[in-house]
Design a protein around this motif. Structure first.
Motif, PDB file in Angstrom:
ATOM      1  N   LEU A 161       0.829  -1.353  -0.007  1.00  0.00           N
ATOM      2  CA  LEU A 161       0.056  -0.009   0.043  1.00  0.00           C
ATOM      3  C   LEU A 161       0.744   1.399   0.109  1.00  0.00           C
ATOM      4  N   GLU A 162       2.003   1.195   0.552  1.00  0.00           N
ATOM      5  CA  GLU A 162       3.117   2.193   0.329  1.00  0.00           C
ATOM      6  C   GLU A 162       3.556   2.789  -0.903  1.00  0.00           C
ATOM      7  N   THR A 163       3.312   1.756  -2.124  1.00  0.00           N
ATOM      8  CA  THR A 163       3.846   2.013  -3.102  1.00  0.00           C
ATOM      9  C   THR A 163       2.869   2.706  -3.973  1.00  0.00           C
ATOM     10  N   ARG A 164       3.130   4.151  -4.166  1.00  0.00           N
ATOM     11  CA  ARG A 164       1.855   4.949  -4.995  1.00  0.00           C
ATOM     12  C   ARG A 164       2.159   5.447  -6.319  1.00  0.00           C
ATOM     13  N   SER A 165       3.548   5.257  -6.780  1.00  0.00           N
ATOM     14  CA  SER A 165       3.824   5.825  -8.095  1.00  0.00           C
ATOM     15  C   SER A 165       3.223   4.768  -9.196  1.00  0.00           C
ATOM     16  N   GLN A 166       3.117   3.757  -8.949  1.00  0.00           N
ATOM     17  CA  GLN A 166       2.516   2.618  -9.832  1.00  0.00           C
ATOM     18  C   GLN A 166       1.842   1.427  -8.847  1.00  0.00           C
ATOM     19  N   ALA A 167       1.174   0.455  -9.873  1.00  0.00           N
ATOM     20  CA  ALA A 167       0.670  -0.542  -9.080  1.00  0.00           C
ATOM     21  C   ALA A 167       1.840  -1.614  -8.795  1.00  0.00           C
ATOM     22  N   LYS A 178      -0.459   0.976  12.983  1.00  0.00           N
ATOM     23  CA  LYS A 178       0.024   0.788  11.307  1.00  0.00           C
ATOM     24  C   LYS A 178      -0.767   0.307  10.177  1.00  0.00           C
ATOM     25  N   ILE A 179      -2.096  -0.483  10.876  1.00  0.00           N
ATOM     26  CA  ILE A 179      -3.240  -0.641   9.994  1.00  0.00           C
ATOM     27  C   ILE A 179      -4.200   0.663   9.784  1.00  0.00           C
ATOM     28  N   LEU A 180      -4.398   1.133  10.629  1.00  0.00           N
ATOM     29  CA  LEU A 180      -5.390   2.095  10.742  1.00  0.00           C
ATOM     30  C   LEU A 180      -4.796   3.405   9.891  1.00  0.00           C
ATOM     31  N   ASP A 181      -3.478   3.719   9.830  1.00  0.00           N
ATOM     32  CA  ASP A 181      -3.135   4.498   9.160  1.00  0.00           C
ATOM     33  C   ASP A 181      -3.116   4.484   7.487  1.00  0.00           C
ATOM     34  N   ARG A 182      -3.554   3.371   7.304  1.00  0.00           N
ATOM     35  CA  ARG A 182      -3.576   3.017   5.853  1.00  0.00           C
ATOM     36  C   ARG A 182      -4.739   2.776   5.408  1.00  0.00           C
ATOM     37  N   ALA A 183      -5.771   2.983   5.904  1.00  0.00           N
ATOM     38  CA  ALA A 183      -7.102   2.595   6.063  1.00  0.00           C
ATOM     39  C   ALA A 183      -8.133   3.479   6.134  1.00  0.00           C
ATOM     40  N   HIS A 184      -9.112   3.702   5.345  1.00  0.00           N
ATOM     41  CA  HIS A 184     -10.337   4.614   5.607  1.00  0.00           C
ATOM     42  C   HIS A 184     -11.509   3.820   6.586  1.00  0.00           C
ATOM     43  N   VAL A 185     -11.593   4.460   7.931  1.00  0.00           N
ATOM     44  CA  VAL A 185     -12.379   3.547   8.895  1.00  0.00           C
ATOM     45  C   VAL A 185     -13.742   4.286   8.706  1.00  0.00           C
ATOM     46  N   MET A 186     -14.629   3.208   8.565  1.00  0.00           N
ATOM     47  CA  MET A 186     -16.338   3.589   8.765  1.00  0.00           C
ATOM     48  C   MET A 186     -16.756   2.802  10.054  1.00  0.00           C
ATOM     49  N   ARG A 187     -17.301   3.391  10.835  1.00  0.00           N
ATOM     50  CA  ARG A 187     -18.147   2.744  11.874  1.00  0.00           C
ATOM     51  C   ARG A 187     -19.508   2.784  11.832  1.00  0.00           C
ATOM     52  N   PHE A 188     -20.228   1.767  12.039  1.00  0.00           N
ATOM     53  CA  PHE A 188     -21.670   1.551  11.783  1.00  0.00           C
ATOM     54  C   PHE A 188     -22.130   1.262  13.077  1.00  0.00           C
ATOM     55  N   ARG A 189     -23.466   2.279  13.324  1.00  0.00           N
ATOM     56  CA  ARG A 189     -23.979   2.279  14.463  1.00  0.00           C
ATOM     57  C   ARG A 189     -24.954   1.035  14.685  1.00  0.00           C
ATOM     58  N   ASN A 190     -25.477   0.724  15.728  1.00  0.00           N
ATOM     59  CA  ASN A 190     -26.678  -0.165  16.111  1.00  0.00           C
ATOM     60  C   ASN A 190     -27.690   0.403  15.275  1.00  0.00           C
ATOM     61  N   PRO A 191     -28.369  -0.288  14.298  1.00  0.00           N
ATOM     62  CA  PRO A 191     -29.577   0.139  13.618  1.00  0.00           C
ATOM     63  C   PRO A 191     -30.684   0.159  14.601  1.00  0.00           C
ATOM     64  N   VAL A 192     -30.806  -0.389  15.557  1.00  0.00           N
ATOM     65  CA  VAL A 192     -31.915  -0.614  16.645  1.00  0.00           C
ATOM     66  C   VAL A 192     -31.999   0.794  16.891  1.00  0.00           C
ATOM     67  N   LEU A 193     -30.694   1.399  17.332  1.00  0.00           N
ATOM     68  CA  LEU A 193     -30.678   2.794  18.108  1.00  0.00           C
ATOM     69  C   LEU A 193     -30.714   3.948  17.226  1.00  0.00           C
ATOM     70  N   MET A 194     -30.876   3.722  15.998  1.00  0.00           N
ATOM     71  CA  MET A 194     -30.794   4.887  15.102  1.00  0.00           C
ATOM     72  C   MET A 194     -32.010   5.600  14.763  1.00  0.00           C
ATOM     73  N   ASP A 195     -32.118   6.758  14.755  1.00  0.00           N
ATOM     74  CA  ASP A 195     -33.384   7.729  14.686  1.00  0.00           C
ATOM     75  C   ASP A 195     -33.829   7.658  13.268  1.00  0.00           C
ATOM     76  N   TRP A 196     -34.703   6.683  12.873  1.00  0.00           N
ATOM     77  CA  TRP A 196     -35.148   6.347  11.488  1.00  0.00           C
ATOM     78  C   TRP A 196     -35.945   7.505  10.934  1.00  0.00           C
ATOM     79  N   ASP A 197     -36.623   8.237  11.748  1.00  0.00           N
ATOM     80  CA  ASP A 197     -37.574   9.393  11.445  1.00  0.00           C
ATOM     81  C   ASP A 197     -36.709  10.412  10.870  1.00  0.00           C
TER      82      ASP A 197
END
Length: 249
Positions: free
Chosen positions: A81-87, A197-216
């Protein structure tokens, strides 16, 4: 991940991570020197399939990614993942194995040709014709140094498997630009937490509990439209982004 792949007209492969994964062999497969064949993993087959469809987005989801230590089995890809100039290149086994398989096959074909000539068979006689012809069979076994009839057949099958395996699984290939690797994780007492080391190379998405979401509140953001939701958007892989250098420090 499946829904996103379906929505953009892409492909999705789900790879379940096992708790006993400790190295890259568990992720990519391994080369068997006795059989002289590469045994691919589901992850590697998904990469090779993506390489054959460069315009189609491919999403590879490592399900329960942190059941094993990501730093162990994913270490090679963290460096890539650190190789950016080419695949970056992915190396599976030595290219000398490919050359040796070609040499062995060329030599065996030459012995087959000589056995045909000595037995008086036509040039287009197949290997099965040689085996069923007593004189040609004997000549080929003598030329190849075999003593038993089934050994010759096994050797021929071994060469065929070796060549076909190397055609399907190359010794190395470039990481396909149309692949996105997604790790699905849960954080609890049965899993390993991700290191910086992993988190620096990733996009992190946190999903909440759907039961606790305000669906309205969620539904209030929706707007009516007349598009057919059954049709994919057919987004090209380049529309989702491309590899580029990191910003200058």
């Amino acid at each position: 991940v499946k829904s996103v792949a379906s929505a953009v007209g892409g492909r999705c492969t789900i790879v379940p991570v096992k708790p006993n994964w400790t190295g890259s062999d568990d992720l990519l497969g391994y080369y068997n020197p006795i059989e002289r064949r590469y045994h691919p993993s589901q992850f590697l087959l998904a990469l090779l399939e993506a390489a054959r469809e460069p315009q189609v987005p491919h999403f590879i989801c490592l399900d329960e990614m942190n059941l094993a230590r990501v730093e162990y089995y994913f270490a090679d890809f963290l460096s890539l993942l650190e190789t950016r100039s080419q695949a970056p290149w992915i190396h599976l086994y030595s290219s000398s194995e490919e050359r040796q398989a070609v040499v062995d096959n060329t030599l065996f074909l030459a012995l087959e040709e000589e056995a045909r000539k000595r037995a008086g068979l036509p040039d287009n006689a197949s290997f099965s014709d040689i085996l069923m012809n007593d004189q040609a069979n004997l000549e080929l076994r003598r030329l190849a140094g075999f003593q038993e009839a089934d050994t010759l057949l096994n050797y021929h099958a071994k060469i065929r498997r070796s060549l076909s395996g190397m055609i399907d699984i190359p010794s190395s290939f470039r990481f396909p630009a149309n692949v996105w690797i997604i790790g699905a994780i849960n954080v609890d007492e049965t899993t390993h937490y991700l290191s910086p080391k992993i988190l620096d190379r990733a996009h992190v998405m946190r999903f909440r509990n759907p039961v606790l979401m305000d669906w309205d509140a969620v539904e209030s953001e929706l707007k009516p439209f007349d598009l057919d939701l059954q049709l994919p958007m057919n987004i090209a892989s380049t529309d989702l982004g491309s590899r580029a250098q990191y910003p200058v420090f």
